[in-house]
Design an enzyme around this catalytic site. Structure first.
Site, PDB file in Angstrom:
ATOM      1  N   GLU A  44       6.307   0.187  -0.063  1.00 34.14           N
ATOM      2  CA  GLU A  44       6.364  -1.137  -0.685  1.00 34.14           C
ATOM      3  C   GLU A  44       5.193  -1.997  -0.227  1.00 34.14           C
ATOM      4  OE1 GLU A  44      10.136  -3.127  -0.466  1.00 34.14           O
ATOM      5  OE2 GLU A  44       9.249  -5.108  -0.709  1.00 34.14           O
ATOM      6  N   ARG A  45       4.882  -1.910   1.065  1.00 33.27           N
ATOM      7  CA  ARG A  45       3.824  -2.787   1.604  1.00 33.27           C
ATOM      8  C   ARG A  45       2.435  -2.324   1.192  1.00 33.27           C
ATOM      9  NH1 ARG A  45       7.710  -3.716   6.797  1.00 33.27           N
ATOM     10  NH2 ARG A  45       8.991  -5.185   5.642  1.00 33.27           N
TER      11      ARG A  45
END
Ligand code: FAD
Length: 442
Positions: free
Chosen positions: A297-298
């Protein structure tokens, strides 16, 4: 042989996309020259051009993938973005089906379930290219589908679960959402309160989720809930929850200051019954799986920031070059072109960090630290670049007529969503050995 694999997949979208590329209607005419140009072997940005082979993680295959996606964005997404922003919603099923048919929702997912089976560098290439969508809301919604709600399922889910939820999410037949945050637990994920209690072969879910992207339209949720007694890091599970199950209440669509076309929902669970077989991987491992899922996600969030920020700078160069005040272009003031040069340098630094983290990730390293740095830097830059650029647009920057004000609103989220800047700083401090230990009360 990634190239061979990719080439087998791409023709299904290239055939469909052989029509001439349409011109994306920009909000302001002066921005029209700002988009990146592509050819088969080199990359052109506002910084310059270089051969793809000089890039550490990318090849011609990545560029082919980007070009195919860009064609879809230019013909099937960007022409409608302004209308979707005005409607505070975009048709996720239609857009996802279009992307799914061409393989873009399963770039790194197993081929057995319809994915392309490529490594994460391809996902980063896709995330970067999604940045050419002229708003933040749609790339975020796509990111939830591909890199936030589904990585744990793909990695740890049973074959049956993957057939039921992963396969249709990759093909674009289902819209997914991620249910981690709650009204009382955002940064502090371990303190969520939603429970999934055992009842024979079933789990009964009670509680609620907050800030759920795609939540109003989603067909299923990857939901983090407490399934057992014990310490907060080992008492939770990730569960696939079909959103049409009785007791799932989509209570409200949250009004926000940006990301207008992305729907953000508050959801309640009232005695929602799902089979235990809907648990992803092992019971009690949900927190750990979610922390792993956060790495992607990051990286995805950081990758999706690079291009819009370059578009913001490019658009600002165009605007300030044309706009004359006190007898000269705004751009000709040294304070302006030096500031833009400074910011472009920062973007290049972010890009290098992102590529380095991605390179290590595809080699199997744990990149939690670097991914957190990427996310932190992207959040900071999202604010700094958009704010600085908006300033040079003067009153025009403060109107809704320009892309710069949309970016200013949309990219403010990056320092909050998916782990606030301070959470990233805590993770980085932990790796530096400087985070004070919290001693439990005696
Ligand atoms: C538009 C939008 C979409 C979202 N989509 C999703 C989604 O799809 N799924 C999902 O599960 N969640 C989603 N979220 C939730 C998001 O991840 C949380 O908002 C975020 O994690 C912050 O949690 P919070 O809002 O509860 O803020 P809080 O946890 O209350 O934190 C408030 C502030 O406190 C500060 N802070 C936090 N930790 C520290 C610290 N250690 N030291 C000092 N200061 C600190 C930070 O500045 C932070 O912004 C979304 C949020 C938004 C706004």
């Amino acid at each position: 042989m990634l190239g061979g694999k990719l080439l087998r997949v791409l023709p299904r979208c290239l055939g469909k996309l052989s029509s001439p590329q349409s011109v994306t209607p920009f909000l302001v005419t002066s921005q029209q020259t700002v988009t990146s140009k592509h050819n088969s072997r080199s990359v052109h940005t506002t910084t310059g051009s270089w051969d793809l082979e000089e890039e550490s993680i990318f090849t011609g295959d990545h560029e082919q993938l980007r070009n195919s996606l860009k064609k879809i964005i230019d013909t099937e997404i960007n022409p409608f973005v302004d209308a979707w922003e005005d409607q505070y919603s975009f048709p996720a099923h239609t857009v996802f089906k279009t992307l799914g048919k061409s393989g873009f929702l399963g770039v790194t997912k197993p081929t057995e379930y319809g994915g392309l089976g490529l490594d994460y560098s391809y996902s980063v290439a896709v995330a970067e290219e999604l940045g050419s969508i002229r708003c933040g809301g749609i790339p975020m919604a796509i990111g939830v589908q591909t890199d936030m709600a589904t990585p744990a399922l793909a990695r740890f889910g049973s074959h049956e679960l993957k057939e039921q939820f992963l396969q249709p999410s990759i093909s674009g037949d289902m819209v997914a959402c991620l249910g981690v945050s709650e009204t009382g637990a955002g940064s502090d994920v371990a303190s969520i309160q939603t429970t999934a209690k055992s009842d024979g072969d079933d789990l009964i879910i009670n509680g609620g989720k907050m800030w759920t992207t795609n939540g109003m339209q989603a067909d299923w949720m990857c939901c983090l809930a407490i399934t057992e007694d014990g310490p907060s890091h080992s008492n939770k599970s990730l569960i696939c929850v079909p959103m049409d199950t009785p007791g799932v209440v989509r209570s409200k669509k949250i009004e926000k200051i940006g990301m207008n076309c992305s729907d953000t929902a508050q959801i309640f669970f009232e005695d929602v019954r799902v089979p235990k077989s809907f648990v992803i991987g092992e019971m009690g491992k949900g927190f750990t799986y979610q922390m792993l899922q956060f790495q992607e996600e990051r990286l995805f969030g950081a990758a999706g920031t690079v291009k819009p920020l370059e578009i913001a700078i490019g658009a600002t160069i165009e605007y300030t070059r044309e706009r004359k005040i006190f007898g000269k272009s705004i751009l000709d003031n040294q304070v302006v072109h030096f500031r833009l040069a400074e910011l472009q340098t920062e973007i290049e630094a972010l890009r290098s960090l992102l590529y380095r983290a991605t390179g290590l990730y595809i080699k199997g390293h744990d990149v939690t630290n670097l991914a957190s740095m990427c996310k932190l830097k992207a959040g900071r830059l999202g604010r700094e670049v958009c704010d600085a650029c908006l300033q040079y647009w003067g009153g025009m920057g403060y109107t809704k007529e320009t892309i710069i004000s949309r970016y200013f609103r949309d990219f403010r989220l990056l320092s909050i969503g998916g782990g606030a800047d301070e959470v990233m700083l805590s993770i980085i401090s932990k790796y530096m050995g400087t985070l004070p230990r919290i001693h439990p009360k005696k």
